[in-house]
Enzyme design. Structure first.
Site, PDB file in Angstrom:
ATOM      1  N   ASP A 228     -18.960 -29.088  26.536  1.00  0.00           N
ATOM      2  CA  ASP A 228     -18.390 -27.889  26.850  1.00  0.00           C
ATOM      3  C   ASP A 228     -16.881 -28.225  26.290  1.00  0.00           C
ATOM      4  OD1 ASP A 228     -18.468 -25.417  27.736  1.00  0.00           O
ATOM      5  OD2 ASP A 228     -17.833 -25.915  29.746  1.00  0.00           O
ATOM      6  N   ASP A 280     -22.210 -21.720  33.181  1.00  0.00           N
ATOM      7  CA  ASP A 280     -21.409 -22.293  34.258  1.00  0.00           C
ATOM      8  C   ASP A 280     -21.882 -22.097  35.423  1.00  0.00           C
ATOM      9  OD1 ASP A 280     -19.631 -23.016  32.240  1.00  0.00           O
ATOM     10  OD2 ASP A 280     -18.702 -21.156  31.902  1.00  0.00           O
TER      11      ASP A 280
END
Length: 387
Positions: A228, A280
């Protein structure tokens, strides 16, 4: 089929849209209404609530799903440590592949194909979630009828079962409702329809995707933590553009939750969105669900590890939003969510002296094969003879 839906959702979500809380482009060229503090507060609060619901509900559904698997003797597919280590690499290849596709081919045609693909997955995922609700609402006088759909290959003793599905007319009613929502999404791409599919994907992912151990979960979240950060911050240095944000703006599919920041001004026709990628939600969610199953295995009344990690996820999400507003830049949510969701339960286990027990827990421990057991007995007998 539900397992396939969940696996596709989690991999696509983590690969394409882990970048979070970034404004989307105006729809059909319509100018955006500037965000007001009130509108932003409503949008971000709604995103936080929508992120918490599938994790909380999906975690408890995962306990039931895992128990039903054990009772039926069915061995579910779980992610191994090797799979977890490879996942960020596969996700990176998928993300970069999508980026190259959007650079070479027209995004309208790609999104058309993706729309039909996610229409099919979304209808199945939503039907799996809504089926108990629809069944409860349909009156007892409804003329119900059971059906059995079986699909196999081969003949007689060599027959191999590919699908064995039982359903009734109530399930068909539910499927019809979900199909109508899917057609609405295809025709209008409305943000409410997008969120219905997105919530269904997230809830199915948390419920059906299983990490077998805390070690596997730590490897997965650690790898995606690096993934990420690189694709949100580092890709602009390597490729000259933010690859993840570029894909996020081009990729039209219900693998993100969105909420308009101008809803107070424009109502349901609002188009100035804040968004949160399903990766997420699903990725930390399956780890939190594992901790709930660990709590259940301890056979204690309190669910300390689940609630501590759930609260840590909530705090991590708030920190993400705060940092984004301070620096005015899209943030990799896993940068804040992973340390919170992993560090908190590990600290609790360390304080309670249950760290070894936590890392030793497995959802589906490997059993010794009959051959291994027989060999052990033979070995013991040989030892006795020597004596």
């Amino acid at each position: 089929m539900a397992d396939s839906v969940a696996e596709n959702v989690a991999s696509e979500a983590a690969a394409a849209l882990n970048e979070t809380l970034n404004g989307t482009e105006a729809v059909n060229g319509t100018a955006k209404v500037p965000s007001t503090p009130e509108g932003m507060a409503v949008a971000y609060s709604s995103l936080v609530v929508m992120a918490l619901i599938p994790i909380f509900v999906g975690a408890f559904r995962s306990v039931k799903y895992h128990r039903e698997q054990k009772e039926s003797g069915e061995k579910g597919e779980t992610m191994t440590s090797k799979d977890a280590a490879m996942f960020p690499i596969i996700a990176s290849c998928t993300l970069f592949g999508l980026y190259m596709f959007f650079q070479i081919f027209s995004k309208e045609y790609i999104n058309l194909l993706l729309a039909f693909y996610f229409f099919f997955l979304g209808v199945l995922a939503l039907a799996h979630i809504l089926s108990p609700v629809v069944n409860a609402l349909i009156p007892a006088s409804f003329p119900n009828q059971d059906y059995h759909l079986k699909f196999a290959q081969g003949k007689q003793d060599k027959e191999e079962e590919l699908m064995d599905y039982h359903f009734d007319r109530k399930d068909l009613v539910c499927l019809g409702i979900c199909t109508a929502i899917g057609v609405w999404y295809l025709m209008k791409k409305h943000w409410v329809a997008n969120n219905l599919f997105g919530l269904a994907f997230a809830l199915n992912g948390v419920e059906l995707l299983q990490l077998n151990s805390v070690t596997t979960g730590c490897i997965l979240l650690g790898g995606l933590f690096i993934y990420d950060i690189f694709w949100v911050f580092g890709s602009s240095q390597v490729f000259g553009t933010n690859v993840m944000v570029s894909v996020a703006k081009s990729f039209e599919a219900p693998i993100k939750l969105v909420f308009p920041q101008d809803i107070l001004e424009r109502g349901l026709e609002a188009n100035n969105f804040a968004m949160l990628g399903l990766g997420d939600i699903v990725i930390p969610g399956i780890f939190i669900a594992l901790l709930l199953r660990f709590d259940v295995s301890l056979k204690k009344n309190s669910k300390l590890y689940f609630y501590s990690s759930f609260i840590a996820y909530f705090v991590g999400l708030l920190v993400t939003i705060l940092i984004m507003h301070v620096f005015k830049h899209a943030q990799p949510a896993l940068l804040y969510l992973v340390p919170a969701c992993v560090g908190t339960p590990l600290f609790v286990a360390l304080v309670k002296g249950e760290l070894v027990q936590m890392f030793g827990y497995e959802d589906s421990p490997e059993e010794k094969t009959p051959e291994g057991t027989a060999n052990d007995k033979e070995g013991k007998q040989e030892v006795k003879k020597d004596k």
